[in-house]
Scaffold this active site. Structure first.
Site, PDB file in Angstrom:
ATOM      1  CG  ASP A   1      53.798  47.868  38.128  1.00 12.46           C
ATOM      2  OD1 ASP A   1      53.339  47.803  36.782  1.00 12.46           O
ATOM      3  OD2 ASP A   1      53.880  46.454  38.452  1.00 12.46           O
TER       4      ASP A   1
ATOM      5  CG  ASP B   1      47.445  39.588  32.201  1.00 10.19           C
ATOM      6  OD1 ASP B   1      48.600  39.975  31.650  1.00 10.19           O
ATOM      7  OD2 ASP B   1      46.684  40.174  33.005  1.00 10.19           O
TER       8      ASP B   1
END
Lengths: 193, 250
Positions: free
Chosen positions: B130, B11
């Protein structure tokens, strides 16, 4: 100077980065004279065979490529375009390798994507210091059949040519520029030819 | 034999790694390139970089970073975060990324998947999904998992593949962060439903979880972040273990 062929398909930046990591200055170009005069030519490729061939014909690069005398390395689509014919878009290709490019039957996941083992011809200069069985990175939906030009093979759905050679023309279906240290060895071997 | 892939995910915020802090012998674990090279050296099969920078202004840093990553690493990598158009994607591919990943933007505009596949080739297009289980059914969530779409996971997976996605990156929100293992049944169901590779994400806590994923489902790859960043699982040790379990691993 090493020339990387610039055309409407290709991952030329990745190849340029790989060559620079190995310490070889190179140029991404479609200039006919620059290609003819280069010490080596790399013919990369990610894309569709038919549009790539149309572009090469329109620009006259098809004639330049087949007449090259120095070592040439086709990568992925570059390997396929060096064959006689590709089922992808029913395309007549450059015809250096007198063999055909076929589509994987949809038995398994296609594209063939990821690291797979190649079986190499151990004595071949392209594979100096490369182990008999190594994993390299593939991304493709079409493959070159096994032929007398095959210098490495790979198995996915069928056994196909992972690398080929005829005279000054070398080619890999896998991406040496994305195949970690093994790929670097193979690129380096080509650059030392 | 085609190998199962192990993919660390980094990230990135404002050009720096978020959470990547626990490698003792790395001087600057905040630099994504330093951490990426470490993972390559350890045998990672691919890398994913997710830009969580909030502002467009700072996205310029992102493209410059992708250029640096491409110069430095010699395995394929995917970048995602903030890609809403073919232009956004092209900028990152031109910078040297091998694949781009889209998530919410694909739900809002499914045609984007086809446009990207047409312009860049399916092999470049990863659709990240997701998913969350509610009342025995898996649904798609967007905007970092905050917004329910009401779309069933398997329906969206099928549609994304049909529209030209080259791979699907499926993250189970129920499992993410729990370290209790991957969401095996839904991952297996999706991987059998579509003919493109599935990258599984969410829930990795132990080596056995990776074994279970590769023996009990047909997924092609496993993605994880914190277990690698915090050295809870070492990639070489994990890969050796999976090899002893007769899983095809590089």
């Amino acid at each position: 100077m090493i020339a990387i062929l610039k055309y409407n398909a290709g991952n030329s930046t990745s190849v340029k980065n790989a060559l620079e990591r190995l310490g070889f200055p190179c140029l991404i170009t479609n200039d006919h004279d620059a290609l003819k005069n280069a010490s080596k030519v790399i013919f990369p490729g990610v894309g569709a065979a038919n549009s790539a061939m149309s572009y090469l014909k329109e620009t006259g690069l098809d004639q330049v490529i087949v007449a090259l005398q120095q070592p040439v390395l086709g990568i992925c689509l570059g390997q396929q375009l060096l064959c006689t014919y590709s089922e992808e878009g029913d395309t007549d290709c450059l015809g250096i390798f007198n063999t055909q490019v076929k589509k994987f039957p949809p038995h398994k996941q296609v594209p063939h994507m990821g690291w797979n083992t190649i079986t190499i011809q151990p004595s071949h200069p392209l594979f100096e210091n490369v182990l008999a069985l190594e994993d390299v990175y593939f991304v493709h939906s079409y493959y070159c059949e096994l032929s007398k030009y095959t210098i490495a093979s790979c198995e996915y759905i069928t056994t196909f040519s992972a690398a080929m050679q005829k005279d000054n023309f070398y080619a890999t279906q896998f991406h040496p520029e994305k195949s970690a240290s093994v790929g670097e060895k193979i690129l380096n071997n080509f650059l030392q030819l | 034999m085609l190998k199962k892939r192990i993919i660390p995910c980094l990230d990135i915020k404002d050009g720096r790694t978020v959470k990547g802090i626990k490698f003792l012998d790395i001087q600057d674990a905040g630099d994504p390139v330093v951490l990426a090279k470490r993972y390559v050296h350890e045998g990672a099969d691919e890398l994913v970089f997710l830009d969580i920078t909030a502002t467009q202004e700072k996205r310029k840093t992102w493209v410059a970073l992708v250029v640096r990553i491409a110069q430095e690493i010699n395995i394929p990598f995917t970048v995602g975060g903030g890609i809403n158009s073919v232009e956004d994607a092209k900028r990152l591919i031109d910078a040297g990324a091998d694949k781009i990943s889209i998530n919410s933007a694909a739900i809002k505009n499914p045609a984007l998947i086809s446009e990207l596949a047409h312009e860049l080739g399916s092999q470049c297009v990863v659709v990240a999904i997701d998913i969350k289980k509610e009342n025995e059914e898996w649904f798609v969530f967007i905007n970092g998992g905050q917004v329910a779409t009401g779309i069933k996971a398997i329906d969206w997976a099928k549609q994304a593949a049909f529209l030209g996605a080259g791979e699907l990156l499926i993250t189970s929100m129920n499992n993410d962060g729990t370290k209790n293992g991957f969401a095996l049944p839904i991952l297996d169901a999706i991987s059998k439903l579509v003919s493109i590779p599935i990258i599984a994400s969410g829930g990795a806590g132990t080596q056995e979880h990776f074994k279970d994923l590769f023996t009990q489902t047909q997924v092609s790859a496993a993605l994880a972040a914190s277990v690698f960043h915090f050295s809870e699982i070492s990639i070489p040790v994990l890969k050796n273990y999976l090899k002893t379990q007769h899983i095809p691993i590089r």
